[in-house]
Enzyme design. Structure first.
Site, mmCIF file in Angstrom:
data_model
loop_
_atom_site.group_PDB
_atom_site.id
_atom_site.type_symbol
_atom_site.label_atom_id
_atom_site.label_comp_id
_atom_site.label_asym_id
_atom_site.label_seq_id
_atom_site.Cartn_x
_atom_site.Cartn_y
_atom_site.Cartn_z
ATOM 1 N N SER A 88 7.237 2.298 -99.095
ATOM 2 C CA SER A 88 6.833 3.569 -98.490
ATOM 3 C C SER A 88 6.080 3.427 -97.166
ATOM 4 O O SER A 88 5.642 4.428 -96.599
ATOM 5 C CB SER A 88 5.993 4.383 -99.487
ATOM 6 N N THR A 191 2.064 6.151 -98.924
ATOM 7 C CA THR A 191 1.524 6.095 -97.569
ATOM 8 C C THR A 191 0.149 5.430 -97.565
ATOM 9 O O THR A 191 -0.646 5.651 -98.473
ATOM 10 C CB THR A 191 1.344 7.533 -97.065
ATOM 11 N N THR A 209 3.423 5.417 -92.469
ATOM 12 C CA THR A 209 4.325 5.711 -93.591
ATOM 13 C C THR A 209 5.787 5.668 -93.155
ATOM 14 O O THR A 209 6.092 5.854 -91.975
ATOM 15 C CB THR A 209 4.022 7.129 -94.131
ATOM 16 N N ARG A 219 13.054 14.574 -90.281
ATOM 17 C CA ARG A 219 11.868 15.148 -90.935
ATOM 18 C C ARG A 219 10.620 14.316 -90.596
ATOM 19 O O ARG A 219 10.627 13.102 -90.638
ATOM 20 C CB ARG A 219 12.089 15.173 -92.444
ATOM 21 N N VAL A 220 9.553 15.005 -90.252
ATOM 22 C CA VAL A 220 8.266 14.351 -90.022
ATOM 23 C C VAL A 220 7.260 14.985 -90.978
ATOM 24 O O VAL A 220 7.250 16.210 -91.142
ATOM 25 C CB VAL A 220 7.808 14.527 -88.559
ATOM 26 N N GLY A 221 6.439 14.169 -91.599
ATOM 27 C CA GLY A 221 5.452 14.693 -92.556
ATOM 28 C C GLY A 221 4.088 14.865 -91.931
ATOM 29 O O GLY A 221 3.937 15.023 -90.713
ATOM 30 N N ASP A 222 3.086 14.796 -92.755
ATOM 31 C CA ASP A 222 1.706 15.000 -92.308
ATOM 32 C C ASP A 222 1.085 13.751 -91.684
ATOM 33 O O ASP A 222 0.151 13.838 -90.879
ATOM 34 C CB ASP A 222 0.829 15.391 -93.505
ATOM 35 N N THR A 242 -2.642 11.571 -98.492
ATOM 36 C CA THR A 242 -1.363 10.997 -98.880
ATOM 37 C C THR A 242 -0.701 11.967 -99.850
ATOM 38 O O THR A 242 -1.394 12.740 -100.509
ATOM 39 C CB THR A 242 -1.565 9.618 -99.543
ATOM 40 N N GLY A 243 0.613 11.898 -99.909
ATOM 41 C CA GLY A 243 1.305 12.784 -100.840
ATOM 42 C C GLY A 243 2.337 13.640 -100.133
ATOM 43 O O GLY A 243 2.783 13.283 -99.037
ATOM 44 N N GLY A 245 3.817 15.654 -97.762
ATOM 45 C CA GLY A 245 3.323 15.988 -96.429
ATOM 46 C C GLY A 245 3.428 17.446 -96.052
ATOM 47 O O GLY A 245 2.560 17.968 -95.340
#
Ligand code: SD4
Length: 330
Positions: A88, A191, A209, A219-222, A242-243, A245
């Site tokens: 990850s 992450t 991450t 796609r982009v997360g937090d 973490t988690g 996003g």
């Protein structure tokens, strides 16, 4: 107080209560929960999940060798990016649904400077690129091709997309059903978000991450978003998440935690409030995990998850220890 003034004050109080200003002041008195593992003091390094232990070691070593808090923040997570077995973080991460590994990372320092890269392919150490964006460019974020070109400019080689055997196997398995479903606590190594305080209490943080496994391409997360995956304010404290996003992006949970501490919350209460806001906004919170860590200027910390299973590593007072976080809903 005369009647007119009393009424005026009452109206102001009611108005403020409506905006939440007074309720925050009121909460300040109520909320003083302390994490049982929290003691004041620095230097310290705190980071998410099992891989926090080696990350903390690397970060601490950087501090001991005379490095800055930013050096430690970079070195700590660099170590995890380099682990090809980590599914990850870094190039060993699980790919998106097209079978391509795309990486996100950010870093922030005590001056409020920040650097971030998103949707980067073939670069083993996005955290190093994020740091260069922070220190050597007038920008905060670079994405995709531009971030990859910049990585080359600072001497990092771009590698071809090549899945690790484990990632390839998992992707091929996923292709059979092609179901997009977040998994709670992906095997306890997710992450990495890491917060540092050096011996003078100077803060820095980093987050890196490969994002959600089998996400949509692009796609982009937090994690690379300042205020979502990471936030530092030297006057107040720092937080990292973490988690899933998307839920952290909708609530800017790291920023929320720091602002709660600004309003007098302990780091533990700040983490719990940030998670509470995520839960409040997401009816399906039972289906996903978010974990958050926060530290204040004294070196006290908080940690909280939606579900059982979130853990973190704390390097402080000569020990590097893994702790289980408390959580909202088992
Ligand atoms: C993301 N927060 O991209 C990151 C990765 C993660 O469970 O923590 N996944 O949403």
């Amino acid at each position: 107080m005369n009647r007119k003034r009393f009424i005026k004050t009452g109206v102001l109080a009611a108005t403020l209560a409506g905006t939440g200003t007074l309720s925050a002041a009121h909460d300040k008195k109520k909320k003083q929960k302390v994490n049982p593992n929290s003691k004041p003091g620095f230097p310290l390094v705190i980071s998410t999940w099992n891989h926090g232990i080696p990350a903390n070691e690397a970060a601490f070593q950087a501090l001991q060798q005379g490095g800055s808090a930013v050096d430690a923040a970079e070195k700590g997570v660099w170590q995890i990016e380099a682990d090809a077995k980590n599914t990850s973080v870094g190039l060993g991460g699980f790919p998106d649904r097209e079978g391509i590994v795309t990486l996100d990372a950010c870093i922030m320092d005590h001056l409020g400077r920040a650097g971030s890269v998103c949707f980067v392919q073939g670069i083993a150490h996005p955290i190093t690129v994020a740091r260069a964006v922070m220190e050597k460019t007038p920008h905060v974020m670079l994405v995709g091709k531009g971030a990859e070109l910049y990585a080359e400019e600072i001497g990092l080689k771009q590698e071809k997309n090549k899945l690790s055997p484990e990632a390839e196997k998992a992707w091929k398995e996923w292709l059979k059903e092609k179901q997009y479903k977040p998994i709670i606590n992906i095997e306890n190594h997710d992450t990495i978000g890491l917060l540092v305080m050096d011996k003078n209490g100077i803060m820095a943080g980093s987050c890196t991450t490969s994002g959600l496994a089998f996400k949509m391409h692009g796609r982009v997360g937090d994690s690379p978003i300042i205020g979502a995956g990471l936030f530092i304010d030297q006057e107040i404290g720092a937080a990292t998440c973490t988690g899933l996003g998307e839920t952290v992006l909708r609530t800017l949970a790291s920023h929320v935690a720091v602002e709660c501490m600004r309003n007098g919350y302990t780091p533990q209460d700040a983490c719990e409030e940030a998670i509470r806001r995520i839960i409040k906004k997401h009816e399906n919170y039972k289906d996903f995990q978010v974990g958050i860590l926060a530290v204040n200027t004294k070196g006290e910390h908080g940690a909280y998850g939606i579900h059982k299973g979130f853990n973190y590593a704390l390097h402080q007072h000569g020990k590097n220890t893994l702790f289980d976080s408390s959580y909202y809903n088992g």
